[in-house]
Design a protein around this motif. Sequence first.
Motif, PDB file in Angstrom:
ATOM      1  N   MET A 516       0.824  -1.209   0.000  1.00 11.11           N
ATOM      2  CA  MET A 516       0.000   0.000   0.000  1.00 11.11           C
ATOM      3  C   MET A 516       0.863   1.267   0.000  1.00 11.11           C
ATOM      4  O   MET A 516       0.401   2.330  -0.356  1.00 11.11           O
ATOM      5  CB  MET A 516      -0.901   0.018   1.232  1.00 11.11           C
ATOM      6  CG  MET A 516      -2.008  -0.997   1.188  1.00 11.11           C
ATOM      7  SD  MET A 516      -3.174  -0.698   2.496  1.00 11.11           S
ATOM      8  CE  MET A 516      -4.274  -2.085   2.293  1.00 11.11           C
ATOM      9  N   ARG A 517       2.102   1.109   0.427  1.00 13.19           N
ATOM     10  CA  ARG A 517       2.981   2.277   0.434  1.00 13.19           C
ATOM     11  C   ARG A 517       3.341   2.731  -0.957  1.00 13.19           C
ATOM     12  O   ARG A 517       3.807   3.835  -1.169  1.00 13.19           O
ATOM     13  CB  ARG A 517       4.257   1.943   1.207  1.00 13.19           C
ATOM     14  CG  ARG A 517       3.969   1.737   2.646  1.00 13.19           C
ATOM     15  CD  ARG A 517       5.116   1.121   3.376  1.00 13.19           C
ATOM     16  NE  ARG A 517       4.601   0.562   4.634  1.00 13.19           N
ATOM     17  CZ  ARG A 517       4.359   1.288   5.706  1.00 13.19           C
ATOM     18  NH1 ARG A 517       4.592   2.574   5.704  1.00 13.19           N
ATOM     19  NH2 ARG A 517       3.888   0.724   6.795  1.00 13.19           N
ATOM     20  N   ASN A 518       3.194   1.838  -1.928  1.00 19.73           N
ATOM     21  CA  ASN A 518       3.537   2.198  -3.300  1.00 19.73           C
ATOM     22  C   ASN A 518       2.334   2.728  -4.072  1.00 19.73           C
ATOM     23  O   ASN A 518       2.427   3.003  -5.254  1.00 19.73           O
ATOM     24  CB  ASN A 518       4.093   0.972  -4.017  1.00 19.73           C
ATOM     25  CG  ASN A 518       5.343   0.471  -3.328  1.00 19.73           C
ATOM     26  OD1 ASN A 518       6.193   1.265  -2.938  1.00 19.73           O
ATOM     27  ND2 ASN A 518       5.442  -0.831  -3.140  1.00 19.73           N
ATOM     28  N   LEU A 519       1.192   2.825  -3.416  1.00 16.67           N
ATOM     29  CA  LEU A 519      -0.006   3.321  -4.094  1.00 16.67           C
ATOM     30  C   LEU A 519      -0.461   4.601  -3.414  1.00 16.67           C
ATOM     31  O   LEU A 519      -0.105   4.869  -2.271  1.00 16.67           O
ATOM     32  CB  LEU A 519      -1.123   2.281  -3.982  1.00 16.67           C
ATOM     33  CG  LEU A 519      -0.905   0.973  -4.740  1.00 16.67           C
ATOM     34  CD1 LEU A 519      -1.938  -0.051  -4.328  1.00 16.67           C
ATOM     35  CD2 LEU A 519      -0.977   1.218  -6.240  1.00 16.67           C
ATOM     36  N   VAL A 520      -1.255   5.381  -4.118  1.00 19.23           N
ATOM     37  CA  VAL A 520      -1.845   6.553  -3.481  1.00 19.23           C
ATOM     38  C   VAL A 520      -3.348   6.361  -3.410  1.00 19.23           C
ATOM     39  O   VAL A 520      -3.913   5.464  -4.041  1.00 19.23           O
ATOM     40  CB  VAL A 520      -1.496   7.861  -4.218  1.00 19.23           C
ATOM     41  CG1 VAL A 520      -0.010   8.113  -4.176  1.00 19.23           C
ATOM     42  CG2 VAL A 520      -2.019   7.832  -5.627  1.00 19.23           C
ATOM     43  N   ALA A 521      -3.970   7.220  -2.634  1.00 18.33           N
ATOM     44  CA  ALA A 521      -5.385   7.032  -2.335  1.00 18.33           C
ATOM     45  C   ALA A 521      -6.232   6.947  -3.595  1.00 18.33           C
ATOM     46  O   ALA A 521      -7.148   6.132  -3.687  1.00 18.33           O
ATOM     47  CB  ALA A 521      -5.870   8.166  -1.443  1.00 18.33           C
ATOM     48  N   SER A 522      -5.939   7.798  -4.588  1.00 19.37           N
ATOM     49  CA  SER A 522      -6.818   7.829  -5.755  1.00 19.37           C
ATOM     50  C   SER A 522      -6.686   6.567  -6.607  1.00 19.37           C
ATOM     51  O   SER A 522      -7.520   6.308  -7.457  1.00 19.37           O
ATOM     52  CB  SER A 522      -6.516   9.063  -6.597  1.00 19.37           C
ATOM     53  OG  SER A 522      -5.171   9.057  -6.987  1.00 19.37           O
ATOM     54  N   MET A 647      -2.154  11.217  -1.272  1.00 15.48           N
ATOM     55  CA  MET A 647      -1.696  10.622  -0.020  1.00 15.48           C
ATOM     56  C   MET A 647      -1.439   9.136  -0.222  1.00 15.48           C
ATOM     57  O   MET A 647      -2.194   8.444  -0.908  1.00 15.48           O
ATOM     58  CB  MET A 647      -2.736  10.822   1.072  1.00 15.48           C
ATOM     59  CG  MET A 647      -2.258  10.317   2.420  1.00 15.48           C
ATOM     60  SD  MET A 647      -3.492  10.524   3.706  1.00 15.48           S
ATOM     61  CE  MET A 647      -3.179  12.180   4.238  1.00 15.48           C
ATOM     62  N   SER A 648      -0.363   8.676   0.399  1.00 18.27           N
ATOM     63  CA  SER A 648      -0.040   7.251   0.323  1.00 18.27           C
ATOM     64  C   SER A 648      -1.235   6.436   0.817  1.00 18.27           C
ATOM     65  O   SER A 648      -1.885   6.784   1.804  1.00 18.27           O
ATOM     66  CB  SER A 648       1.183   6.986   1.192  1.00 18.27           C
ATOM     67  OG  SER A 648       1.050   5.779   1.863  1.00 18.27           O
ATOM     68  N   LEU A 649      -1.505   5.350   0.127  1.00 29.45           N
ATOM     69  CA  LEU A 649      -2.668   4.536   0.479  1.00 29.45           C
ATOM     70  C   LEU A 649      -2.524   3.966   1.886  1.00 29.45           C
ATOM     71  O   LEU A 649      -3.498   3.836   2.627  1.00 29.45           O
ATOM     72  CB  LEU A 649      -2.829   3.408  -0.542  1.00 29.45           C
ATOM     73  CG  LEU A 649      -4.054   2.540  -0.342  1.00 29.45           C
ATOM     74  CD1 LEU A 649      -5.316   3.354  -0.449  1.00 29.45           C
ATOM     75  CD2 LEU A 649      -4.084   1.409  -1.329  1.00 29.45           C
ATOM     76  N   ALA A 650      -1.299   3.663   2.257  1.00 31.43           N
ATOM     77  CA  ALA A 650      -1.070   3.120   3.593  1.00 31.43           C
ATOM     78  C   ALA A 650      -1.517   4.122   4.649  1.00 31.43           C
ATOM     79  O   ALA A 650      -2.191   3.781   5.620  1.00 31.43           O
ATOM     80  CB  ALA A 650       0.403   2.784   3.766  1.00 31.43           C
ATOM     81  N   LYS A 651      -1.169   5.378   4.421  1.00 35.63           N
ATOM     82  CA  LYS A 651      -1.515   6.427   5.375  1.00 35.63           C
ATOM     83  C   LYS A 651      -3.040   6.585   5.434  1.00 35.63           C
ATOM     84  O   LYS A 651      -3.618   6.724   6.513  1.00 35.63           O
ATOM     85  CB  LYS A 651      -0.867   7.724   4.895  1.00 35.63           C
ATOM     86  CG  LYS A 651      -0.429   8.665   5.985  1.00 35.63           C
ATOM     87  CD  LYS A 651       0.513   9.698   5.375  1.00 35.63           C
ATOM     88  CE  LYS A 651       0.553  10.955   6.206  1.00 35.63           C
ATOM     89  NZ  LYS A 651       1.398  11.984   5.570  1.00 35.63           N
ATOM     90  N   ALA A 652      -3.663   6.561   4.256  1.00 33.13           N
ATOM     91  CA  ALA A 652      -5.115   6.696   4.212  1.00 33.13           C
ATOM     92  C   ALA A 652      -5.784   5.518   4.902  1.00 33.13           C
ATOM     93  O   ALA A 652      -6.766   5.678   5.638  1.00 33.13           O
ATOM     94  CB  ALA A 652      -5.587   6.802   2.761  1.00 33.13           C
ATOM     95  N   ALA A 653      -5.231   4.317   4.691  1.00 34.82           N
ATOM     96  CA  ALA A 653      -5.824   3.123   5.297  1.00 34.82           C
ATOM     97  C   ALA A 653      -5.741   3.209   6.813  1.00 34.82           C
ATOM     98  O   ALA A 653      -6.678   2.839   7.526  1.00 34.82           O
ATOM     99  CB  ALA A 653      -5.119   1.873   4.796  1.00 34.82           C
ATOM    100  N   ILE A 654      -4.611   3.700   7.312  1.00 34.61           N
ATOM    101  CA  ILE A 654      -4.466   3.806   8.763  1.00 34.61           C
ATOM    102  C   ILE A 654      -5.426   4.843   9.325  1.00 34.61           C
ATOM    103  O   ILE A 654      -6.061   4.636  10.352  1.00 34.61           O
ATOM    104  CB  ILE A 654      -2.997   4.105   9.122  1.00 34.61           C
ATOM    105  CG1 ILE A 654      -2.183   2.846   8.889  1.00 34.61           C
ATOM    106  CG2 ILE A 654      -2.871   4.573  10.553  1.00 34.61           C
ATOM    107  CD1 ILE A 654      -0.716   3.040   8.949  1.00 34.61           C
TER     108      ILE A 654
END
Lengths: 704, 704
Positions: A516-522, A647-654
């Motif tokens: 998920m760190r390699n993806l962004v929210a969109s 935003m990084s997907l990991a950050k959004a997921a958290i």
Amino acid sequence: QDWRSRTKVEIFQYVVLKWTLALLIGLGTGLVGFFNNLAVENIAGFKLLFTNSLMLREKYYHAFAAYAGCNMALAIAAAALCAYVAPAAAGSGIPEVKAYLNGVDAPSILAPKTLFVKIFGSIFGVAGGFVVGKEGPMVHTGSCIAFLLGQGGSRKYRLTWKWLRYFKNDRDRRDLITCGAAAGVAAAFRAPVGGVLFALEEAASWWRSALLWRTFFTTAVVAVVLRGFIDFCHGGKCGLFGEGGLIMFDVNSAKPTYSTPDLLAVILLGVIGGIFGSLYNYLVDKVLRTYSIINERGPILKIVLVVAISLLTSCCSYGLPWLSQCIPCPADLGDPCPTVGRSGNYKNFLCPPNHYNDLASLFLTTNDDAIRNLFSSGSDKEFQLTTLLTFFVAIYGLGIITYGIAIPSGLFIPVILAGASYGRLVGTFLGSFSYLDTGLFAILGAASFLGGTMRMTVSICVILLELTNDLLMLPLVMLVLLISKTVADCFNKGVYDQIVKLKGLPYLEAHAEPYMRNLVASDVVSGPLVTFSGVEKVGNILRVLKITKHNGFPVIDEPPFSAAPQLCGLVLRSHLLVLLKGKKFTKQRVRDASDIMRRFKANDFAKPGSGKGIQLGNLDIKEEEMEMYVDLHPITNTSPHTVVETMSLAKAAILFRELGLRHLLVVPKTLERPPIVGILTRHDLMPEHILGLYPQFDPHRKKP
Amino acid sequence: QDWRSRTKVEIFQYVVLKWTLALLIGLGTGLVGFFNNLAVENIAGFKLLFTNSLMLREKYYHAFAAYAGCNMALAIAAAALCAYVAPAAAGSGIPEVKAYLNGVDAPSILAPKTLFVKIFGSIFGVAGGFVVGKEGPMVHTGSCIAFLLGQGGSRKYRLTWKWLRYFKNDRDRRDLITCGAAAGVAAAFRAPVGGVLFALEEAASWWRSALLWRTFFTTAVVAVVLRGFIDFCHGGKCGLFGEGGLIMFDVNSAKPTYSTPDLLAVILLGVIGGIFGSLYNYLVDKVLRTYSIINERGPILKIVLVVAISLLTSCCSYGLPWLSQCIPCPADLGDPCPTVGRSGNYKNFLCPPNHYNDLASLFLTTNDDAIRNLFSSGSDKEFQLTTLLTFFVAIYGLGIITYGIAIPSGLFIPVILAGASYGRLVGTFLGSFSYLDTGLFAILGAASFLGGTMRMTVSICVILLELTNDLLMLPLVMLVLLISKTVADCFNKGVYDQIVKLKGLPYLEAHAEPYMRNLVASDVVSGPLVTFSGVEKVGNILRVLKITKHNGFPVIDEPPFSAAPQLCGLVLRSHLLVLLKGKKFTKQRVRDASDIMRRFKANDFAKPGSGKGIQLGNLDIKEEEMEMYVDLHPITNTSPHTVVETMSLAKAAILFRELGLRHLLVVPKTLERPPIVGILTRHDLMPEHILGLYPQFDPHRKKP
């Protein structure tokens, strides 16, 4: 959200009610737990006594027929309840509760009829001699009671209805159910602190320290209730129930002294226990997949499966002791030997006086008594190696094939049984090398299996402590748990996580996956985005509600209400339905917020209980109303949580997980674009969804 | 943030190191805990033996001089260490650790010299007869060890330096310190599970289930270390230390049976205990405020204060037993009576043979032994009512005036002592009405005081369980804790929260205050907002860094880099300093991100340990460089967490707290305005700040 409008009196009501509910949950769960115990001990006790008396008169076929018949009747009752009344009551229930507390809304899990079936199905199942426990069902029962109390009974019971409006939201409902889960463990194991820790470690996804206190209160109530009933029963007023105190398997008499070789033995025990535990999970998973094919074909096949397993279990319990030889009773013994009654350490099976059958002592009793026999200390030579090996293999196998059939079935007791026999096996095997009592080895073996399957640490440790009252073993138990969990974690996930995944429940993990760190929210926002404008046409809303299944829609303010299109907020499907039902429509496209606010009270928008929401079909919107407009502003949440699309997907997921959100709006970075990019929901954050979109991140994917 | 650049090997290193550090923390804390125990028992033991031998020779003045002199010497040593070497080591340390784990960065709390002073100061203080405990200092010690290990020693020790770069961030450091705190409690009370729960309930502000496992591992290591040493000492190789097992106050022999009147007595005990507990907090708060005036006047006055309290304590311990009369020893007793040694239940003071002085049995011994004597069961008549009353009043008073002087001082032991004597007092008073043993009353009294002052529930319950090994009391202990906490919560906050507030540490509460619901995020944003543009002039940055103390600055992209001013992200002060030190400046205003990225590695921006960061004064920027430009894009966090200005402050505060943020950007709702409204920091969310801006919400404000 509507807190700011509450008066002091209402807040006081809320607090009082919250604690009253916690008290009621404790009382209810304690009561059910005690009733369950009482019923199981009496039914199973009479069954065993009857079988025994037939055997004493040497009518062995009659005895088997009686034993297997009783078991089968109970099994059919349990299976029929599960198959016809409430299919959701089958299985442990802990995975479902866990998923609910994670935010998965599946109302049928906690419906009243599930509660009913869970209570009686569990009694029949456990009394029917299956290798199942009652702690999973008790957790589920506690949660059901909490849910039922939280929504004020099932529609009919309207006594405290008005007060209960405060609990019509996700958070309070989740808190109550957490209390219920803790109470369930406390009632099943008579382990109040263990219950709190179980709720904390395994069940709950969000935790606040206020909740710690509330669950603690609930389990204290359970403990007091249980203690009261046990005291009451000591007079022999409860039939065959009435021995045993608050501690189920008291082994406190043994004083462990251990040395370095013992420590090595314990480490080995932990490693092997971890391997067996993860193997257990693996096999349970496979068996569940097989059973689900059978179970899908209808209730009749479900019952047939249950009957088959019941027969197999009866054959094992009754048949295998014939293989074992009679052993002379040890000379210096306080306990009666052999015993002919319902329970006891040394069972007379077919043996002459002063001899006992050790395999029968484990098989032809209730599961609780078998554990007690295995844990008993100071009886190193009681069970032979072959006996323990036979019992271990049989229970390990039966435990695996029993979970997944259509009866309420807990996993703790089978795992403890298998682990204890394994531990005792190792202890007997190492008898000459180690100073440790074999009973203590049995406890450590049970700990290693629990650690290997459940993957909990502190809660298992405390539950075992409360089950056995053996504080001096604590360092060893901790060590074994750590080792077996570490070993098992190398192979697969905990059994409850596996079942959650198998059932396809969208469970949000606490940590983000590395990719998920390699993806962004969109990147993962899916589907065509449906938005409403601030004042929307009724027909439009209806159409959208019909064709989509989304639960939240962004609201965009457009000219003439604002200079440029701009995000106003988020509106929920359920609120839209209430608004439409209210029929405050206008001919023109104007804002008439004040009018609408007068029409509705905050409580109208409270989250409905299971099956109580307004259905789309119930709306009776006339043709001419379809062309009218309705102002969405009053029901729009104007400050939803948002993240920038980059935003990084990991950050959004958290963010999503920590705040317990249901919708997370993704807004664009630059201004020239439409004011919203998409909505992230729970399903968008599931690994399956993401890996479906971006298969290159799948760690298990074969390289082309 | 830099996870995505890590390889598999690096992740493996990280995981291995994390567990190794947890192991080392456990080993270190266990070692210190054992050493502390050993030193205290030996120093205090020899002191008491010497005093006793003088008294046996009837040299009473000499005996007092020896006793008070020893105490004073130890007190001066402890106070001098605290006053001159590390003032941060005074007091309990738990409030500081709690604040640190909440995100308050105050490096001196966990510095190596604090660790040193804490260890030795605590030994001297406890051995010097003060009414202080060692659990607070042990928690602080554990945290210091964790911090020290996490940053790889104090600059000199560079052995594992390269590996430790992974721990240069807030989260990993906090995790380590949580483990340290848990290990501290585990070492102080020999209560591994209690330690985990303490860390969970009281110390940590953010909790993940992975952390549960790690703290569990750490405390298991502590338990194993302690057990090993205790086994080693059983041979008598450790001087006066060497009795006692892993359980400090074993009362397991008592079998409680209780009835309804007992339950009422217990409820009363809880209510009064709660009142006394909150009164304790109130008085400690007052005394602390008084002392802080004295302590501010310099180290000499600090030492004088310590000496005064030491003299007072000595007088009480030596003088008060003279008031008590000699009591004949009970006839049927296994223990020696009277005892002349260091510890023992029945102390010969000035009494003839076969008589003992009951007040001396409590005063002239170590605190641990006094607690053991109070908890001892089966000795209902040992202490007279007047004795218990005298002891209770003396200890309650001494406990209050001792906390706050310049020595490391834990609060648990004084509270347990006062509570136990109070409980035994009630038990003796109710002797004829109740079947409960007075020793059990003492335990319940201790529980009620602990609940009343600390306001923890589950952790105190488990700690008491592990201290006394008395599982059957569990329901009663839970009940007492709940009652006393509820009662005390009506009056004031827990003692640690009070001290945190008194020290002015900006501690973020888990829940938002009610009045925050009436405010929106933009209401509390303070100060002139300082922003940087994407490519900023060096001189400008330097000037801003000099005149403000902010730690984060929003970066705005302006034309020509973007069409309209738009928010780029957030840049941290520490990263700016690193960037400036690197001196990658350009004459023109251009973006040269790639160049800068080549120059720095991710580790350069890792969070420095205490006192290791680049100071503003160390930068050597030449005059001509001041006019050059530097590109901030590479070091800007382009997706900071943002909220809309109209979001309810309560919602924003919860977001801030749950995610553990340091800066939260507030963005405008409409597009016409500048792209950022302000930054919310921890200080902006403090009640003092908000109520300063909006006094109308202050609940304590007098109506005009």
